[in-house]
Motif scaffolding. Structure first.
Motif, PDB file in Angstrom:
ATOM      1  N   LYS A   5       1.583  17.292  23.407  1.00 35.72           N
ATOM      2  CA  LYS A   5       1.370  17.473  21.970  1.00 35.72           C
ATOM      3  C   LYS A   5       1.575  16.153  21.234  1.00 35.72           C
ATOM      4  O   LYS A   5       2.151  15.207  21.770  1.00 35.72           O
ATOM      5  CB  LYS A   5       2.330  18.532  21.416  1.00 35.72           C
ATOM      6  N   CYS A   6       1.111  16.120  20.001  1.00 38.59           N
ATOM      7  CA  CYS A   6       1.276  14.924  19.172  1.00 38.59           C
ATOM      8  C   CYS A   6       2.436  15.121  18.205  1.00 38.59           C
ATOM      9  O   CYS A   6       2.444  16.074  17.411  1.00 38.59           O
ATOM     10  CB  CYS A   6      -0.003  14.633  18.390  1.00 38.59           C
ATOM     11  N   TYR A   7       3.412  14.223  18.282  1.00 38.19           N
ATOM     12  CA  TYR A   7       4.543  14.270  17.365  1.00 38.19           C
ATOM     13  C   TYR A   7       4.054  13.946  15.962  1.00 38.19           C
ATOM     14  O   TYR A   7       3.280  13.012  15.748  1.00 38.19           O
ATOM     15  CB  TYR A   7       5.606  13.256  17.787  1.00 38.19           C
ATOM     16  N   VAL A   8       4.527  14.722  14.974  1.00 39.59           N
ATOM     17  CA  VAL A   8       4.193  14.469  13.572  1.00 39.59           C
ATOM     18  C   VAL A   8       5.473  14.445  12.751  1.00 39.59           C
ATOM     19  O   VAL A   8       6.480  15.050  13.124  1.00 39.59           O
ATOM     20  CB  VAL A   8       3.219  15.533  13.003  1.00 39.59           C
ATOM     21  N   PHE A   9       5.421  13.745  11.633  1.00 38.28           N
ATOM     22  CA  PHE A   9       6.628  13.513  10.848  1.00 38.28           C
ATOM     23  C   PHE A   9       6.787  14.531   9.725  1.00 38.28           C
ATOM     24  O   PHE A   9       6.875  14.186   8.536  1.00 38.28           O
ATOM     25  CB  PHE A   9       6.610  12.078  10.301  1.00 38.28           C
ATOM     26  N   ASP A  10       6.801  15.803  10.098  1.00 35.92           N
ATOM     27  CA  ASP A  10       7.066  16.869   9.139  1.00 35.92           C
ATOM     28  C   ASP A  10       7.712  18.030   9.879  1.00 35.92           C
ATOM     29  O   ASP A  10       8.035  17.922  11.056  1.00 35.92           O
ATOM     30  CB  ASP A  10       5.786  17.285   8.391  1.00 35.92           C
ATOM     31  N   ASN A  11       7.907  19.141   9.224  1.00 31.67           N
ATOM     32  CA  ASN A  11       8.639  20.265   9.806  1.00 31.67           C
ATOM     33  C   ASN A  11       7.970  20.882  11.029  1.00 31.67           C
ATOM     34  O   ASN A  11       8.609  21.613  11.790  1.00 31.67           O
ATOM     35  CB  ASN A  11       8.841  21.367   8.755  1.00 31.67           C
ATOM     36  N   GLY A  61       0.794  -1.221   0.000  1.00 31.92           N
ATOM     37  CA  GLY A  61       0.000   0.000   0.000  1.00 31.92           C
ATOM     38  C   GLY A  61       0.822   1.264   0.000  1.00 31.92           C
ATOM     39  O   GLY A  61       1.970   1.275  -0.455  1.00 31.92           O
ATOM     40  N   LEU A  62       0.258   2.341   0.504  1.00 30.18           N
ATOM     41  CA  LEU A  62       0.961   3.626   0.530  1.00 30.18           C
ATOM     42  C   LEU A  62       0.703   4.348   1.843  1.00 30.18           C
ATOM     43  O   LEU A  62      -0.322   4.147   2.501  1.00 30.18           O
ATOM     44  CB  LEU A  62       0.577   4.504  -0.667  1.00 30.18           C
ATOM     45  N   ASN A  63       1.652   5.204   2.214  1.00 31.38           N
ATOM     46  CA  ASN A  63       1.617   5.933   3.480  1.00 31.38           C
ATOM     47  C   ASN A  63       2.296   7.266   3.245  1.00 31.38           C
ATOM     48  O   ASN A  63       3.431   7.316   2.775  1.00 31.38           O
ATOM     49  CB  ASN A  63       2.359   5.129   4.556  1.00 31.38           C
ATOM     50  N   GLY A  64       1.616   8.350   3.544  1.00 31.37           N
ATOM     51  CA  GLY A  64       2.249   9.626   3.245  1.00 31.37           C
ATOM     52  C   GLY A  64       1.746  10.803   4.057  1.00 31.37           C
ATOM     53  O   GLY A  64       0.703  10.757   4.715  1.00 31.37           O
ATOM     54  N   THR A  65       2.539  11.859   4.011  1.00 31.87           N
ATOM     55  CA  THR A  65       2.146  13.183   4.462  1.00 31.87           C
ATOM     56  C   THR A  65       2.588  14.137   3.366  1.00 31.87           C
ATOM     57  O   THR A  65       3.772  14.165   3.013  1.00 31.87           O
ATOM     58  CB  THR A  65       2.830  13.576   5.783  1.00 31.87           C
ATOM     59  N   VAL A  66       1.668  14.873   2.797  1.00 33.47           N
ATOM     60  CA  VAL A  66       2.004  15.816   1.737  1.00 33.47           C
ATOM     61  C   VAL A  66       1.425  17.185   2.087  1.00 33.47           C
ATOM     62  O   VAL A  66       0.466  17.301   2.865  1.00 33.47           O
ATOM     63  CB  VAL A  66       1.482  15.361   0.358  1.00 33.47           C
TER      64      VAL A  66
END
Length: 315
Positions: A222-228, A44-49
């Motif tokens: 807070k919730c850690y997220v995988f972007d800047n 499948g696919l997994n992303g943050t855009v």
């Protein structure tokens, strides 16, 4: 409405010739002008855009038009600027690294924990016969977690399978698993069921969706997220800061990477210690000859690696 959006999503759905699909996917994102990080695998696919509202809508239309990814649920955040500097699209063995690659044992398209919508999760989480299980890594749950959640001492999700024996004491309980967006719970809950846990659930859409639909009640920090952005607010009902500075122990929500590239430890550090330690976690890292300049953010752009078939990057 803000000018930009950030989309968080995943979908378990078999992809034929996933390596070629990753290349095609990158080309589409490049032409659209998106930035982000996407993982493509056979499963499948997994992303943050991230991009403008129009770009993000066109991307969502593209995903749904494919037909294989109709189960995709996009978590949409409005942001002041794009959440990434570049566009990455990589082919990997899994869309979330777990080491659980045998589809005859773990297959999220066939068997996972029962999905709970955020309101259902909120109603169940405080019952006496329930255990809330955080399946994320140390640096994530140190930034924030649900009250009374069981956390695991793991550096990466691939360490989760080795922790199953430690969870055996909860086999007579209802296990409510959660993670950032839901993707880790798909395999974590499936593994728990495979290992004999009878009553396993997962928070559908993860912490991000929970925050949007319930106000984030009882999620501390807070919730850690995988972007800047590194971390985002979730709780608007009863918020509490739980993360502390690695160096002095005062409460802080700031998380950085150590300025020593050979350490690169992901840790929380207050503003005062950041400047005092020059963005490093220790004195030895502060004296390292390859230490990167600290500008107060603790964010460092990775040096581009050579492009190959399995690591497709738009510079």
């Amino acid at each position: 409405m803000k000018a930009y959006q950030t989309l968080l999503y995943y979908c378990y759905s078999h992809i034929e010739d996933a390596e070629q699909y990753a290349a095609d996917h990158l080309k589409f994102c490049k032409n659209l002008g998106l930035t982000g990080r996407i993982i493509i695998a056979d499963e499948g696919l997994n992303g943050t855009v991230s991009g403008t509202v129009d770009q993000c809508q066109k991307y969502m239309d593209y995903i749904y038009a494919d037909g294989r990814f109709n189960a995709t649920e996009f978590k949409i955040d409005e942001v002041d600027e794009p959440s990434f500097m570049k566009m990455h699209c990589r082919y990997k063995a899994e869309i979330v690294h777990s080491g659980l690659r045998d589809p005859n044992i773990i297959n999220p398209t066939k068997k996972t924990g029962k999905h709970l919508e955020p309101v259902e999760f909120m109603e169940m989480k405080d019952r006496d016969d329930v255990v809330i299980l955080d399946v994320r890594s140390n640096y994530e749950h140190k930034m924030g977690k649900f009250k009374n959640a069981v956390t695991l001492d793991i550096d990466n999700f691939r360490d989760f399978p080795a922790m199953i024996n430690q969870l055996a004491q909860y086999k007579d309980k209802k296990i409510l698993t959660y993670c950032t967006g839901g993707i880790k719970c798909e395999k974590a809950s499936a593994l728990l069921l495979h290992e004999g846990f009878k009553d396993v659930y997962q928070l559908h859409g993860g912490i991000i969706k929970y925050g949007k639909e319930t106000g984030g009640k009882d999620f501390d920090g807070k919730c850690y997220v995988f972007d800047n952005r590194i971390a985002v607010d979730v709780n608007s009902v009863n918020p509490e800061v739980v993360s502390v500075c690695y160096n002095c122990g005062t409460k802080t929500t700031k998380m950085i990477n150590c300025a020593n590239p050979e350490c690169n430890e992901h840790f929380t550090q207050c503003e005062e210690c950041g400047w005092k330690m020059d963005g490093c976690c220790s004195d030895s890292c502060k004296e390292h000859p390859r230490k990167r300049p600290y500008d107060g953010t603790g964010y460092y752009v990775k040096v581009p690696m050579p492009v190959n078939k399995k690591d497709i990057t738009l510079a």
